[in-house]
Motif scaffolding. Structure first.
Motif, short mmCIF file in Angstrom:
data_model
loop_
_atom_site.label_atom_id
_atom_site.label_comp_id
_atom_site.label_asym_id
_atom_site.label_seq_id
_atom_site.Cartn_x
_atom_site.Cartn_y
_atom_site.Cartn_z
N GLU A 1 33.24 35.03 40.69
CA GLU A 1 33.31 35.94 39.54
C GLU A 1 32.44 37.17 39.74
O GLU A 1 32.67 38.20 39.11
CB GLU A 1 32.90 35.21 38.26
CG GLU A 1 33.06 36.07 37.02
CD GLU A 1 33.38 35.28 35.76
OE1 GLU A 1 33.53 35.90 34.70
OE2 GLU A 1 33.49 34.04 35.85
N GLU B 1 30.87 40.60 41.17
CA GLU B 1 31.48 41.79 41.76
C GLU B 1 30.93 41.96 43.17
O GLU B 1 29.95 42.67 43.40
CB GLU B 1 31.21 43.02 40.89
CG GLU B 1 31.92 42.95 39.54
CD GLU B 1 31.89 44.26 38.78
OE1 GLU B 1 31.78 45.32 39.43
OE2 GLU B 1 31.96 44.22 37.54
N HIS C 1 45.30 34.53 34.56
CA HIS C 1 44.24 35.51 34.82
C HIS C 1 44.73 36.90 34.42
O HIS C 1 45.82 37.32 34.81
CB HIS C 1 43.86 35.49 36.30
CG HIS C 1 42.56 36.18 36.58
ND1 HIS C 1 42.45 37.54 36.69
CD2 HIS C 1 41.31 35.69 36.75
CE1 HIS C 1 41.18 37.86 36.93
NE2 HIS C 1 40.47 36.75 36.97
N GLN D 1 35.35 45.22 40.92
CA GLN D 1 35.64 44.73 39.58
C GLN D 1 36.94 43.94 39.52
O GLN D 1 37.05 42.94 38.80
CB GLN D 1 35.70 45.89 38.59
CG GLN D 1 35.98 45.44 37.15
CD GLN D 1 35.99 46.60 36.17
OE1 GLN D 1 35.68 47.73 36.53
NE2 GLN D 1 36.35 46.32 34.93
N ARG E 1 38.08 39.87 42.21
CA ARG E 1 37.36 38.65 41.85
C ARG E 1 38.22 37.85 40.88
O ARG E 1 39.27 38.30 40.44
CB ARG E 1 36.01 38.99 41.21
CG ARG E 1 36.16 39.81 39.93
CD ARG E 1 34.84 40.37 39.43
NE ARG E 1 35.02 41.13 38.20
CZ ARG E 1 34.44 40.85 37.04
NH1 ARG E 1 33.65 39.79 36.94
NH2 ARG E 1 34.65 41.59 35.98
N GLN F 1 37.88 35.75 37.19
CA GLN F 1 37.00 35.59 36.04
C GLN F 1 37.13 34.17 35.47
O GLN F 1 37.78 33.92 34.46
CB GLN F 1 37.33 36.64 34.98
CG GLN F 1 37.12 38.06 35.48
CD GLN F 1 37.39 39.09 34.42
OE1 GLN F 1 36.81 39.06 33.33
NE2 GLN F 1 38.30 40.02 34.71
N SER G 1 35.03 32.48 33.93
CA SER G 1 34.40 32.30 32.62
C SER G 1 35.44 32.35 31.49
O SER G 1 35.24 31.74 30.44
CB SER G 1 33.34 33.38 32.38
OG SER G 1 33.92 34.68 32.47
#
Length: 659
Positions: A176, A178, A510, A526, A529, A531, A533
């Protein structure tokens, strides 16, 4: 009765061409094994001969460069200057060699070759380098002396999965943060998740070293070097070893279709000649990829590539390969802008039969080195025999990617309203596969996640992904998107020929595309990756999609649906209802956006049925419009066993025959 080639009468007229191609393979394997005096795998040991090797009393380095006049080792050990003490000696057949004392080289030292030819000279990274690193300041790549003890493998390789459920991954963008993620971070953080979801295979992209990170690993420069961006060779081995502990097979996305055109850190113009590994002139350059194209007609090139396959199997214990760019390899025009609508287009003389021979040899070798390994072909042309056995005059891949399915979903989402979804066309597109070949189906791979394209979830929900994915309020467009996301993935998996694939993160929707660092985005990570979370946030709805993916994988494995082909029961274009049977499961889909059906009857085997998966269950953020605990029984009506169901709009569920 005469059997048609590949059990397809339409190919009978092309049998002479198919037979000729098979004879070219037989001739080449006899040539490489000196009339079958040894196994093909014994002819694929170039990686054990070339490159830098440490012996008990010395270092030995060898390189193939027949057009070179002089070659020197240069590096940290001689201030990067060509010196007589580090001059290679020409031996035979274009080979060069040098022996050095053990004290001459130390672990971690950087080195290259200085190659001189008739009208020039230049630095080169050895073709068989096993470790290549990039200087953080100058950005220059160099080979690195890597003198470590052998990794001790702890776990046996798993058996080949009967039906691969593949999680397509990229190590660098798996975290996650950067930045660039590592082999260790993937092993610790992502691998347990993959295992918990129920995937039995990992497909790893971008492992072979590549100068440009944004190429997604498809512009390879150093074929024997695992990318140092992500860590050390030992850390990659530990990752694979740990995957084996989970009984997960690991497949390398191998690139043998082309090579980066770079000269100082690639193979292009390696010894001053443009045709050492590649074709000369225009044929040696890919018109779209701007990369070099291998000459598969040269034995030295075939040896290099076959040795590369064996190296990854032996040294890193990969369980197989997904071969990239197979279409580009097999056709002189690389299949660019070509619609393969007629069998003649596979046998009209525009095929590179040297490349087809190489692919057949590669499959022979891989299964010889590890009979448990499996291979997957990425081909958009539909070449017959690609995934047929070599014994049946095929090219020998175990599977081919069913690439038309993702194209179908994109076309449907872009061009049709929900009311125009034709379930008859849908079932045909999802099941239209060559009967003699095994296939891997997928809704979307990394291709659909790239910047400039859109993932399925983005096509369904678009910018509301950023504002309306919370659990506290309902949004009609988001509800529609999540429902169809689940249904599309389930119907693709349920109709898959022999396996299924998803790209990392797409299983939970995603929300963003992939855009690697480049000048146009100020070298930002940015969008390079994942995410995770979002998946863990209980306030958001992403977790429901992951939970549904996990449960549908569990169901198809438990009931072994791939042991039989899907059999359609209902495909009502008016109702937009699709019902089919596979093994002992019945799959029910209602793609109608507004209409639910009560007592929807259809003929089925007599017995009792229970729901084992329901996309509308609140566990998956549904509306719970069905009682999943209810046991359905067939009714004898007009001498037919009918099952009557309530089928809510825009939902899918799976029934299991209990008696």
């Amino acid at each position: 009765m005469k059997t048609s080639v590949y059990n397809d009468k339409g190919l009978d007229k092309y049998l002479p061409v198919i037979s000729k191609r098979h004879s070219l393979y037989e001739k080449k394997i006899a040539e490489l094994t000196d009339g079958h005096k040894w196994d093909l795998s014994d002819s694929a040991n170039a990686y054990l001969f070339y490159g830098l090797h440490k012996y008990p009393d010395k270092w030995v380095f060898r390189e193939w460069a027949p057009h070179a006049d002089e070659i020197f080792l240069i590096g940290d050990f001689n201030n990067w200057q060509p010196q007589a003490d580090y001059a290679l000696i020409p031996t035979y057949n274009g080979n060069w060699e040098i022996e050095l004392a053990l004290s001459a080289l130390q672990h971690g030292m950087l080195y290259k070759l200085w190659v001189k030819w008739s009208d020039g000279a230049g630095e080169r990274i050895p073709a068989y380098s096993r470790r290549v690193v990039q200087d953080e300041v100058s950005k220059i790549f160099s080979a690195q002396v890597w003198d470590t003890s052998n990794y001790e493998w702890k776990h046996t390789q798993p058996k080949q999965p009967s039906s691969p459920l593949i999680y397509e991954t990229h190590i660098g963008m798996a975290g996650e943060k950067e930045g660039v993620s590592t082999y260790n971070e993937f092993r610790k953080n992502i691998l347990p998740y993959i295992a918990s979801m129920g995937y039995n295979t990992i497909q790893m992209m971008a492992i072979q070293e590549h100068p440009y990170y944004g190429s997604f690993g498809y512009q390879v420069a150093n074929f024997f070097a695992p990318s140092s961006r992500f860590g050390t060779p030992e850390e990659l081995k530990e990752l694979i070893d740990t995957a084996h502990k989970y009984k997960i097979s690991v497949v390398l996305d191998i690139v043998h279709s082309h090579s980066v055109r770079n000269e100082t850190d690639g193979l292009s113009r390696f010894d001053g000649s443009f045709d050492l590994y590649f074709h000369e002139g225009e044929r040696g350059m890919h018109p779209v990829w701007n990369s070099r194209l291998f000459n598969y007609g040269k034995n030295e090139v075939v040896s290099f590539l076959l040795s590369n396959c064996k190296y990854w199997l032996d040294e890193f214990k990969f369980d197989g390969f997904r071969f990239d760019g197979v279409t580009s390899m097999m056709y002189y025009d690389h299949g660019i802008g070509k619609n393969f609508t007629d069998y003649s287009l596979y046998y009209d003389g525009t095929q590179d039969e040297d490349a087809i021979t190489y692919l057949t040899l590669a499959n022979k070798l891989i299964h010889e080195v590890n009979p448990n390994a499996f291979t997957i072909a990425e081909d958009v042309s539909g070449m017959p025999g690609l995934a047929s056995s070599i014994a049946n005059m095929g090219i020998g891949f175990d599977y081919r990617m069913a690439m038309g399915i993702s194209d179908y979903w994109i076309k449907l989402l872009k061009e049709k309203t929900d009311e125009e979804w034709h379930v008859g066309d849908m079932f045909y597109e999802l099941t239209n596969k060559r009967k003699e070949e095994k296939t891997i189906s997928y809704v979307e791979s990394h291709d659909q996640a790239m910047v400039g394209d859109k993932t399925v979830i983005f096509r369904l929900i678009d910018s509301q992904m950023y504002t309306d994915m919370n659990v506290y309020q309902r949004n009609l467009n988001v509800d529609r998107g999540l429902s169809l996301h689940k249904m599309i993935r389930l119907v693709t998996l349920a109709t898959a020929g022999n396996g299924y694939l998803t790209f990392m993160g797409n299983e939970f929707g995603h929300p963003e595309w992939i855009d690697f660092p480049r000048e146009g985005n100020d070298w930002s990570y940015q969008y390079a990756r994942r995410q995770w979370s979002l998946l863990k946030d209980q306030n958001l709805r992403y977790r429901f999609l992951a939970e549904f993916e996990k449960e549908m994988l569990r169901v198809v494995k438990k009931y072994r649906i791939f042991s039989q082909k899907p059999f359609v029961i209902v495909q009502s274009t008016v109702d937009q209802v699709l019902i089919f049977k596979r093994n002992n499961l019945v799959f029910v889909f209602n793609f109608n956006p507004t209409k639910s059906f009560t007592d929807y009857g259809f003929e089925i085997d007599k017995g009792k049925y229970k729901i084992v998966l329901d996309s509308d269950n609140t566990q998956f953020d549904g509306f719970n419009r069905i009682d999943d605990n209810y046991e359905y029984s067939t009714q004898l009506i007009n001498k037919k066993n009918l099952l009557k169901l309530y089928i809510p709009a825009r939902s899918a569920f799976v029934l299991h025959k209990t008696s």
